[in-house]
Design a protein around this motif. Structure first.
Motif, PDB file in Angstrom:
ATOM      1  N   GLU A   1      73.486  46.366 107.491  1.00  0.00           N
ATOM      2  CA  GLU A   1      73.068  44.953 107.907  1.00  0.00           C
ATOM      3  C   GLU A   1      73.965  44.086 107.299  1.00  0.00           C
ATOM      4  N   TYR A   2      75.324  44.497 106.987  1.00  0.00           N
ATOM      5  CA  TYR A   2      76.354  43.507 106.379  1.00  0.00           C
ATOM      6  C   TYR A   2      77.547  43.639 107.464  1.00  0.00           C
ATOM      7  N   LEU A   3      77.962  42.389 107.187  1.00  0.00           N
ATOM      8  CA  LEU A   3      79.123  41.834 108.066  1.00  0.00           C
ATOM      9  C   LEU A   3      80.185  41.551 107.245  1.00  0.00           C
ATOM     10  N   LEU A   4      81.658  41.884 107.412  1.00  0.00           N
ATOM     11  CA  LEU A   4      82.685  41.329 106.614  1.00  0.00           C
ATOM     12  C   LEU A   4      83.375  40.445 107.267  1.00  0.00           C
ATOM     13  N   SER A   5      83.831  39.540 106.667  1.00  0.00           N
ATOM     14  CA  SER A   5      84.831  38.455 107.161  1.00  0.00           C
ATOM     15  C   SER A   5      86.104  38.300 106.300  1.00  0.00           C
ATOM     16  N   VAL A   6      87.319  38.402 106.914  1.00  0.00           N
ATOM     17  CA  VAL A   6      88.430  38.149 106.109  1.00  0.00           C
ATOM     18  C   VAL A   6      89.095  36.766 106.577  1.00  0.00           C
ATOM     19  N   SER A   7      89.477  35.911 105.565  1.00  0.00           N
ATOM     20  CA  SER A   7      90.006  34.736 105.780  1.00  0.00           C
ATOM     21  C   SER A   7      91.440  34.616 105.007  1.00  0.00           C
TER      22      SER A   7
ATOM     23  N   TRP B   1      78.576  39.565 104.251  1.00  0.00           N
ATOM     24  CA  TRP B   1      77.412  38.669 104.664  1.00  0.00           C
ATOM     25  C   TRP B   1      76.429  39.584 104.896  1.00  0.00           C
ATOM     26  N   SER B   2      75.256  38.989 104.781  1.00  0.00           N
ATOM     27  CA  SER B   2      73.802  39.706 104.798  1.00  0.00           C
ATOM     28  C   SER B   2      73.102  39.246 106.211  1.00  0.00           C
ATOM     29  N   MET B   3      73.104  40.075 107.339  1.00  0.00           N
ATOM     30  CA  MET B   3      72.727  39.600 108.340  1.00  0.00           C
ATOM     31  C   MET B   3      70.999  39.410 108.462  1.00  0.00           C
TER      32      MET B   3
ATOM     33  N   LYS C   1      69.549  37.844 105.954  1.00  0.00           N
ATOM     34  CA  LYS C   1      69.369  36.630 105.168  1.00  0.00           C
ATOM     35  C   LYS C   1      70.326  35.613 105.825  1.00  0.00           C
ATOM     36  N   LEU C   2      71.415  36.013 106.662  1.00  0.00           N
ATOM     37  CA  LEU C   2      72.069  35.123 107.323  1.00  0.00           C
ATOM     38  C   LEU C   2      72.944  34.052 106.135  1.00  0.00           C
ATOM     39  N   ALA C   3      73.323  34.854 105.159  1.00  0.00           N
ATOM     40  CA  ALA C   3      73.927  34.211 104.098  1.00  0.00           C
ATOM     41  C   ALA C   3      75.090  35.214 103.277  1.00  0.00           C
ATOM     42  N   ALA C   4      75.911  34.645 102.524  1.00  0.00           N
ATOM     43  CA  ALA C   4      76.826  35.410 102.057  1.00  0.00           C
ATOM     44  C   ALA C   4      76.097  36.263 100.895  1.00  0.00           C
ATOM     45  N   SER C   5      76.574  37.398 100.884  1.00  0.00           N
ATOM     46  CA  SER C   5      76.119  38.200  99.508  1.00  0.00           C
ATOM     47  C   SER C   5      77.037  38.403  98.335  1.00  0.00           C
ATOM     48  N   TRP C   6      78.151  38.447  98.771  1.00  0.00           N
ATOM     49  CA  TRP C   6      79.127  38.304  97.754  1.00  0.00           C
ATOM     50  C   TRP C   6      80.566  38.261  98.329  1.00  0.00           C
ATOM     51  N   SER C   7      81.717  37.909  97.459  1.00  0.00           N
ATOM     52  CA  SER C   7      82.894  37.839  97.937  1.00  0.00           C
ATOM     53  C   SER C   7      83.872  37.769  96.892  1.00  0.00           C
ATOM     54  N   TYR C   8      85.340  37.817  97.350  1.00  0.00           N
ATOM     55  CA  TYR C   8      86.352  38.002  96.527  1.00  0.00           C
ATOM     56  C   TYR C   8      87.360  37.009  96.831  1.00  0.00           C
ATOM     57  N   ARG C   9      88.168  36.631  96.075  1.00  0.00           N
ATOM     58  CA  ARG C   9      89.437  35.707  96.584  1.00  0.00           C
ATOM     59  C   ARG C   9      90.712  36.455  96.492  1.00  0.00           C
ATOM     60  N   LEU C  10      90.818  37.335  97.536  1.00  0.00           N
ATOM     61  CA  LEU C  10      91.886  38.385  97.836  1.00  0.00           C
ATOM     62  C   LEU C  10      92.832  37.894  99.157  1.00  0.00           C
ATOM     63  N   GLU C  11      93.936  38.251  99.083  1.00  0.00           N
ATOM     64  CA  GLU C  11      94.831  38.235 100.233  1.00  0.00           C
ATOM     65  C   GLU C  11      94.481  39.705 100.834  1.00  0.00           C
ATOM     66  N   ILE C  12      93.678  39.709 102.153  1.00  0.00           N
ATOM     67  CA  ILE C  12      93.543  41.060 102.491  1.00  0.00           C
ATOM     68  C   ILE C  12      94.444  41.236 103.688  1.00  0.00           C
ATOM     69  N   GLU C  13      95.218  42.494 103.495  1.00  0.00           N
ATOM     70  CA  GLU C  13      96.081  42.806 104.608  1.00  0.00           C
ATOM     71  C   GLU C  13      95.271  43.664 105.695  1.00  0.00           C
ATOM     72  N   ALA C  14      94.293  44.630 105.416  1.00  0.00           N
ATOM     73  CA  ALA C  14      93.528  45.169 106.534  1.00  0.00           C
ATOM     74  C   ALA C  14      92.338  45.750 106.082  1.00  0.00           C
ATOM     75  N   VAL C  15      91.294  46.171 106.745  1.00  0.00           N
ATOM     76  CA  VAL C  15      89.939  46.492 106.277  1.00  0.00           C
ATOM     77  C   VAL C  15      89.488  47.470 107.376  1.00  0.00           C
ATOM     78  N   SER C  16      88.636  48.305 106.788  1.00  0.00           N
ATOM     79  CA  SER C  16      88.154  49.421 107.725  1.00  0.00           C
ATOM     80  C   SER C  16      86.674  49.933 107.057  1.00  0.00           C
ATOM     81  N   CYS C  17      85.884  50.229 108.113  1.00  0.00           N
ATOM     82  CA  CYS C  17      84.413  50.643 107.519  1.00  0.00           C
ATOM     83  C   CYS C  17      84.142  52.208 108.026  1.00  0.00           C
ATOM     84  N   THR C  18      83.394  52.800 107.389  1.00  0.00           N
ATOM     85  CA  THR C  18      82.811  54.036 107.933  1.00  0.00           C
ATOM     86  C   THR C  18      81.690  53.772 108.964  1.00  0.00           C
TER      87      THR C  18
END
Length: 798
Positions: free
Chosen positions: A587-593, A603-605, A607-624
């Motif tokens: 049920e989770y959605l990732l967003s990179v800013s 994000w938890s779909m 609850k439609l709210a943020a579950s947890w976050s990190y202040r990181l500069e993200i270059e790429a992301v992938s999921c199973t």
């Protein structure tokens, strides 16, 4: 498993029988079959980039070579057994290595065994207080036979590392340094002493490449403007005794030495000019009759040395790097800047086979950095699709470490010397790898004439190659496309734009009748959406395709893709969202800013709210695809690079927990990408099963595959042993070695068929065809012919 290294970082070398080509490939030496252009084995042992590969000449049975590396070691190999026989550790990076004694004529090496000396271009040792010197490289000698300590004698120090060039006879050694050529004469009886005789040739432009004639005192050099200079009679004063000067004169008069500058030691200097850019390749033919040249144009020029007339091998499609002759007079190799090595048949000036590595990053990436996407992974087949310079897409197998095929996105002639006007900015694949979307941008000239084109491609089930099915010009008016996402189960896709809208595309069914003409396009626009005219920078479908998430600047909008209805608006981020991805079937959605405050938010779909976050500069992301795991590449600040021994870090998370499951430090993370691949036992070289593999490809398109759930970091060989046996050529002897195998004789065959047989079935009519400069001498042919007809037997004397 590692792969994707450059095949053109140093010149390759042929084996003595010309059946193998040894190629420096990162920290290893890849051995390719010249008959199949496939890798058959590799030499593993160096820990840094291999800079030189020198095969020891001799009979066809000998399989020895010397290699040097930036790890400061020189290794002596038996590459038939893949065994390192000797290792010399010099403790300083080696940029280039040549061994003159291996090129000396046999009569000079007969009799007493002499030491083998190598000339090296190495990094300088630090001075007092461990401070580096102004000169960063020096040319030194090394005794390879009886190595105790590196000789302190230095031929020359240079501010930058240089490439050493040795003459085919092994008598002369040269380097290029800005507008000067430095040439040394190698003594016949080499020793630990320095080379005393040397000379310098001058020019008004910076040199780019150097070549020696195989038999005469002729030196050729190319400069950065595309000119080729040829000096004749080089070394008549410096390299000869005083009584052997030409005509008994010192030849100081400029009229006597036409074209020679600053009273250099040469009889004459002539200039040829065909290349429009710097010359990067120069090589004489084995008999010295021809000179090969190449540059940025991607054209191999064949010059006749006496007349200056030239012929061409054009449309190679990439700047040229190295040209290497083989012991087989009809076979040569041509290394290109696009990480390809072509095997040439010079008698007909044609490319027979090609060794294709992964194409390098686009030189136009800086022009469209904000628009370009990263490499796209086919997680099912284990391949990656990358943009190429010639407006195409290369599909590269990560498991086999070789190129599969290329798709030409833009039907336009590519010339490396032309200015960049068209860029393939985006490539995206569907989950099952059956559909592809590309975006090409024609750059505006002086702010006028820009054009954006979106193309959808379908995979042919028979040929397993993509063909274009729909072409859409200006899909979002004049706005650039920011993202493309495919539906996981249906033939549906979405494209978002910086202009403030997104479009949902569906593929029409093939329902036309037999009498009707086929439709030109199969994809059509199903719906258009926007949110407060904000820029749409990212889009993603959920695992079942029921929800479409589109990022509108700093908020996430959720849509029903079938009815095109806005379902909800999620959160607010401090910086614009540039990437969205649903984590598997969870049920989770990732967003990179990206921006002043980069952030990764889960994000938890429900609850439609943020579950947890990190202040990181993200270059790429992938999921199973199935599990709730995802991986990210985070860029590290420069202040922390020494702590992590890299400029980036890979973190694997479970979406339910902010604590990383695993982490790895990586280098060249800027411009890199990451993906989870489906592991297949048949695809893995060692045959060990693995359900999921993690692929990391860095900014230079070098990649590594590993098991993210295996605590033991195990390395496996890229080449399977069962593949090697199939690639080995069977030896031929006697009649078959010259004329080939005889066809099977069938008594029932129609006699008339033999009368009308084609000339291709008579190899003796064409075996000696071709230019005279490529045919071996008659004495060599006669001895080879007679020896091939004799059968060797071992006699036992009682």
């Amino acid at each position: 498993m590692r792969g994707g290294q450059s095949y053109v970082s140093c010149p390759p070398s042929f084996s003595n029988d010309a059946n193998r080509l040894l190629v420096g490939c990162g920290s290893s030496v890849a051995i390719f079959s010249t008959a199949t252009a496939l890798q058959v084995s590799s030499l593993e042992g160096h820990t840094a980039t291999v800079t030189s590969v020198v095969v020891v000449p001799g009979s066809k049975i000998l399989c020895y070579c010397w290699t040097s590396s930036l790890d400061g070691t020189i290794r002596y190999w038996d590459f038939s057994l893949l065994e390192c026989i000797k290792k010399l550790d010099l403790h300083l990076p080696i940029f280039s290595m040549v061994i003159p004694s291996l090129l000396s004529p046999p009569e000079e090496n007969s009799g007493k065994t002499h030491n083998v000396y190598a000339y090296l271009c190495m990094q300088t040792e630090n001075g007092k207080d461990n401070k580096p010197k102004l000169c960063t490289a020096q040319i030194r000698k090394c005794n390879l036979t009886n190595y105790h300590k590196l000789s302190k004698l230095t031929l020359k120090e240079t501010k930058q590392p240089v490439s050493l060039t040795i003459s085919p006879s092994g008598k002369f050694l040269g380097i290029k340094e800005k507008r000067r050529l430095h040439i040394w004469k190698v003594p016949k009886m080499d020793s630990d002493s320095a080379v005393s005789k040397n000379l310098t040739l001058h020019h008004t432009k910076a040199f780019s490449v150097l070549a020696f004639h195989p038999t005469e005192s002729i030196v050729a050099a190319g400069d950065v403007t595309g000119r080729i200079l040829i000096w004749r009679g080089v070394g008549a004063q410096n390299f000869q005794d005083s009584g052997e000067l030409l005509n008994g004169t010192s030849m100081t008069d400029n009229e006597v030495k036409p074209g020679v500058r600053q009273n250099d030691d040469a009889e004459s200097c002539s200039t040829w000019h065909w290349h429009s850019a710097g010359v990067s390749l120069l090589s004489f033919s084995s008999d010295g009759v021809y000179l090969y040249s190449g540059g940025k144009e991607g054209v191999l020029v064949l010059w006749q040395l006496d007349t200056g007339k030239n012929t061409f091998l054009s449309r190679i499609g990439s700047p040229l790097r190295y040209f290497v002759d083989s012991p087989d007079p009809s076979l040569s190799s041509l290394s290109c800047a696009d990480n390809q090595i072509h095997l040439l048949k010079l008698s007909s000036m044609e490319i027979m086979r090609s060794i294709s590595g992964i194409k390098p990053s686009l030189s136009s990436q800086e022009i469209c950095e904000s628009l370009s996407s990263k490499a796209a992974f086919d997680c099912t087949s284990g391949s990656v699709a990358v943009q190429t310079e010639n407006y195409g897409i290369q599909f590269y197998s990560l498991f086999a470490n070789r190129g599969l095929y290329e798709v030409q996105v833009c039907e336009r002639n590519y010339q490396p010397v032309d200015e960049i006007t068209v860029v393939v900015t985006m490539v995206e694949l569907s989950v099952d790898g059956s559909m592809m979307g590309t975006v090409e941008v024609k750059l505006p000239e002086e702010g006028i004439g820009g054009l954006i084109c979106l193309k959808f491609w379908d995979l042919d089930s028979d040929t397993k190659r993509f063909s274009v099915s729909t072409l859409i010009y200006e899909p979002h008016r004049d706005a650039h496309i920011s993202a493309i996402a495919f539906h996981p189960t249906r033939r549906m896709a979405v494209s978002s734009s910086y202009g403030g809208d997104f479009k949902i595309w569906v593929c029409r069914e093939d329902s036309q009748q037999k009498d009707q003409t086929p439709q030109n396009f199969s994809w059509m626009c199903h719906a258009v959406g926007s949110y407060k005219n904000k820029a749409m920078r990212a889009a993603a479908f959920s695992a079942d395709g029921s929800v479409l998430a589109v990022a509108a600047d700093t908020v996430i909008t959720l849509w029903d893709p079938d009815r095109n209805e806005l379902i909800a608006v999620v959160g607010e981020t401090p910086s614009p969202i540039v990437r969205l991805i649903f984590v598997g079937k969870s049920e989770y959605l990732l967003s990179v800013s990206h921006g002043s405050t980069p952030q990764l938010i889960v994000w938890s779909m429900s609850k439609l709210a943020a579950s947890w976050s990190y202040r990181l500069e993200i270059e790429a992301v992938s999921c199973t695809l199935d599990l709730s795991y995802f991986a990210i590449i985070a860029l590290l600040p420069k202040s922390n690079e020494h702590m992590f021994r890299g400029d980036g870090i890979i973190l694997v998370f479970n979406a339910t927990d902010p604590i990383p499951v695993a982490s790895w430090s990586v280098t060249k993370a800027k411009g890199g990408n990451i993906a989870f691949l489906k592991g297949n036992t048949s695809d893995l070289p060692d045959g060990k099963p693995s359900q999921t593999l993690l692929a990391y490809i860095n900014g230079d398109r070098e990649y590594v595959l590993f098991d993210p759930y295996d605590k033991e970091a195990r390395e496996v060989n890229m080449t399977r042993q069962d593949d090697l046996a199939a690639l080995e050529e069977t030896g031929q002897f006697g009649y078959a070695s010259i004329y080939g195998e005889l066809p099977m004789f069938d008594l029932k065959r129609n006699k008339a068929s033999s009368i009308f047989s084609s000339a291709s079935n008579r190899p003796w009519e064409t075996i000696f065809s071709g230019p005279s400069h490529k045919l071996p001498s008659l004495t060599k042919l006669c001895s080879e012919f007679l020896e091939s007809l004799l059968e060797k037997r071992t006699s036992i004397v009682e």
